[in-house]
Enzyme design. Sequence first.
Site, PDB file in Angstrom:
ATOM      1  N   LYS A 208       0.997  -2.320  13.642  1.00 56.45           N
ATOM      2  CA  LYS A 208       1.827  -3.577  13.418  1.00 56.45           C
ATOM      3  C   LYS A 208       3.058  -3.676  14.201  1.00 56.45           C
ATOM      4  CE  LYS A 208       4.136  -5.753   9.533  1.00 56.45           C
ATOM      5  NZ  LYS A 208       4.741  -5.465   8.148  1.00 56.45           N
ATOM      6  N   GLU A 214       3.222   8.071  17.501  1.00 53.06           N
ATOM      7  CA  GLU A 214       1.911   8.605  17.259  1.00 53.06           C
ATOM      8  C   GLU A 214       0.991   7.858  17.895  1.00 53.06           C
ATOM      9  OE1 GLU A 214       4.236   8.556  14.980  1.00 53.06           O
ATOM     10  OE2 GLU A 214       4.016   9.912  13.557  1.00 53.06           O
ATOM     11  N   GLY A 268       2.505  -2.828   6.062  1.00 51.66           N
ATOM     12  CA  GLY A 268       1.505  -2.016   6.662  1.00 51.66           C
ATOM     13  C   GLY A 268       0.568  -1.086   5.527  1.00 51.66           C
ATOM     14  N   ARG A 269       1.176  -0.763   4.556  1.00 51.78           N
ATOM     15  CA  ARG A 269       0.458   0.082   3.536  1.00 51.78           C
ATOM     16  C   ARG A 269      -0.505  -0.828   2.637  1.00 51.78           C
ATOM     17  NH1 ARG A 269       5.704   0.758   3.084  1.00 51.78           N
ATOM     18  NH2 ARG A 269       6.802   0.039   1.419  1.00 51.78           N
ATOM     19  N   GLU A 354       5.388   5.745  -0.891  1.00 47.81           N
ATOM     20  CA  GLU A 354       6.225   5.167   0.320  1.00 47.81           C
ATOM     21  C   GLU A 354       6.735   3.572  -0.394  1.00 47.81           C
ATOM     22  OE1 GLU A 354       5.371   5.320   4.532  1.00 47.81           O
ATOM     23  OE2 GLU A 354       4.806   3.289   4.451  1.00 47.81           O
ATOM     24  N   HIS A 385     -12.962  23.191  -9.871  1.00 49.53           N
ATOM     25  CA  HIS A 385     -13.093  24.698  -9.223  1.00 49.53           C
ATOM     26  C   HIS A 385     -11.761  24.979  -8.718  1.00 49.53           C
ATOM     27  CE1 HIS A 385     -17.153  24.949 -10.906  1.00 49.53           C
ATOM     28  NE2 HIS A 385     -17.344  23.621 -10.433  1.00 49.53           N
ATOM     29  N   LYS A 512      12.304   9.992  12.319  1.00 51.03           N
ATOM     30  CA  LYS A 512      11.543   9.543  13.552  1.00 51.03           C
ATOM     31  C   LYS A 512      12.801   9.439  14.522  1.00 51.03           C
ATOM     32  CE  LYS A 512       8.405   6.178  11.461  1.00 51.03           C
ATOM     33  NZ  LYS A 512       8.294   4.604  11.455  1.00 51.03           N
TER      34      LYS A 512
HETATM   35  O1  F6P Z   1       5.379   5.424   8.522  1.00 51.42           O
HETATM   36  C1  F6P Z   1       6.200   4.580   8.382  1.00 51.42           C
HETATM   37  C2  F6P Z   1       5.316   3.240   8.856  1.00 51.42           C
HETATM   38  O2  F6P Z   1       6.118   2.173   9.153  1.00 51.42           O
HETATM   39  C3  F6P Z   1       4.312   2.911   7.789  1.00 51.42           C
HETATM   40  O3  F6P Z   1       5.070   1.983   6.772  1.00 51.42           O
HETATM   41  C4  F6P Z   1       3.312   1.858   8.598  1.00 51.42           C
HETATM   42  O4  F6P Z   1       2.080   1.750   7.731  1.00 51.42           O
HETATM   43  C5  F6P Z   1       3.019   2.918   9.540  1.00 51.42           C
HETATM   44  O5  F6P Z   1       4.417   3.584   9.738  1.00 51.42           O
HETATM   45  C6  F6P Z   1       2.695   2.556  10.891  1.00 51.42           C
HETATM   46  O6  F6P Z   1       3.265   1.497  11.356  1.00 51.42           O
HETATM   47  P1  F6P Z   1       2.624   0.529  12.531  1.00 51.42           P
HETATM   48  O7  F6P Z   1       1.353  -0.053  12.250  1.00 51.42           O
HETATM   49  O8  F6P Z   1       3.957  -0.299  12.969  1.00 51.42           O
HETATM   50  O9  F6P Z   1       2.169   1.410  13.906  1.00 51.42           O
END
Ligand code: F6P
Length: 522
Positions: A208, A214, A268-269, A354, A385, A512
């Site tokens: 987003k 990452e 995002g979620r 979150e 199990h 972060k």
């Molecule tokens: O972990 C925090 C967060 O902002 C989430 O809410 C989001 O889903 C994720 O990082 C990834 O963010 P982006 O889509 O901006 O890479």
Amino acid sequence: MALPNNNPTQTIAWQQLTDHFNEIKDIKIQDLYKHDDRQKDFSLTLNDLSVDFSKNRITSETIKLLVDLAKEIGLQEAIESQFNGEVINVTENRAVLHTALRSNSEDPVLVEGKNIKPQIQTALRKIRSFSNKVISGKWKGYTGKSITDIVNIGIGGSDLGPDMIVESLQYYKNHLNTHFVSNVDGDHVSEIMKRLDPETTLFVIVSKTFTTQETITNAETLKNWFLKSATIFDIPKHFVAVSTNLVAVDNFGIDKANVFTMWNWVGGRFSLWSAVGLSISLSVGFENYKALLDGAEEMDIHFRNESFETNIPVILALLSVWYNNFYGAETEAVLPYSQYLKKLPDYLQQAIMESNGKGVDRNGDKIDYQTGTIVWGSTGTNMQHAFMQLVHQGTKLIPADFIGYKESLYGLTDHHKKLMANYYGQIDALAFGKTKEDVHLELQVSGNADKINTLLPFKVFEGNRPSNAILFDKLTPKSLGKLVAFYEHKIFTQGIIWNIYSYDQFGVELGKELAKKLLKKQ
Ligand code: F6P
């Protein structure tokens, strides 16, 4: 209209619930079940979905008071505010409109005075036409070959949702292999790279913000790997992006035509219903992706219109409040009896924790009551199990959702009968347990009367452990959409009751920032 702003513990209903809790806290599900109609009285249905919540420590009075709480808090007004596109994500100054993404209605939804429905339709058409081209093999890579592998590069909401849905809908999958790279751990991307051919791989970068460490690191690594065999002029055939940050996408070198927009009014979620779900549409085809959205819409309509007493997300959210805030339960288990749903608990951990892991209320004041529950789980029967010992006989109260399907997809009826016998067996064991008398008799009958004194206490199950049976006819894209939307509305309802903002996530930022600082020092 702003969201209501009420401390739930100061409401009349909360006071009444406290008194009621003190009266009934020692009730036993076993005793409640002596009344014939309990299952009928505490079940809800929505077409192919039925929810049996009779095995909870509740009476009709409990439900009445919980519903009173939802009403007193102003839940109905809050639901309307969300669906109408009001800025309910106040701390980020945004509307929250994942529901608009799956709406088939012609009714406009306004963001800053502009109807967003046409842009949603345009985005869906683009997803459909792109998915069709890739699936049919018309979309060619830089050497003229069709695509065989899709790599979704994202993390959090840009990974967990699509990954969980693709895994859950494996039965409906086409010939494309789909991979998900999320962790900044280079071993993750390396393992996936091993399986790829640059000539036939399509990379979908989902972020987003397009600033997430990452995702950008993994995307750069994969781009460099790709460029070992291809040139920058080949990038448009192999890299597409889903983002709101068009400038950063452009800087990365993605062709404008290959950008799928998303919007700030989708969290995002909660974004798998937007172009973040592109990997889903590529994996199972647009028609199935659309059916997923339609299932979610069915739950949206139910949630928005159904009275609270018979509203599935509202009732299950309130039950969760009952255990969290009155019984002091700290965690909830989600236990799908379908191997396809093995990633659902991971997905829900982000969605739930979150969203509702907040300790400050909508006034900015520190909260002195419990909010977000810890959610965890795994699939039946494997988990029977593993951790179920603790759920059955441990010292903790763990309410559980059992998710099941009447029919299996491949039709191995013998397996399915056994699976569902375990589903119901676990629910009953938790609720009804096994008494001293039963254990006594059992040891006697099995010729172990001499062991009664030593073994009896260990073999007793107290029971009285609550659960909900969430049962669908069959795992389809539509029923899955309904299930996920159900949990989204449960999250929203609880956030409203707890007077917190469910749609920000400042709690993930500090770590972060510190990681960035430490990286600079290295
Ligand atoms: O972990 C925090 C967060 O902002 C989430 O809410 C989001 O889903 C994720 O990082 C990834 O963010 P982006 O889509 O901006 O890479």
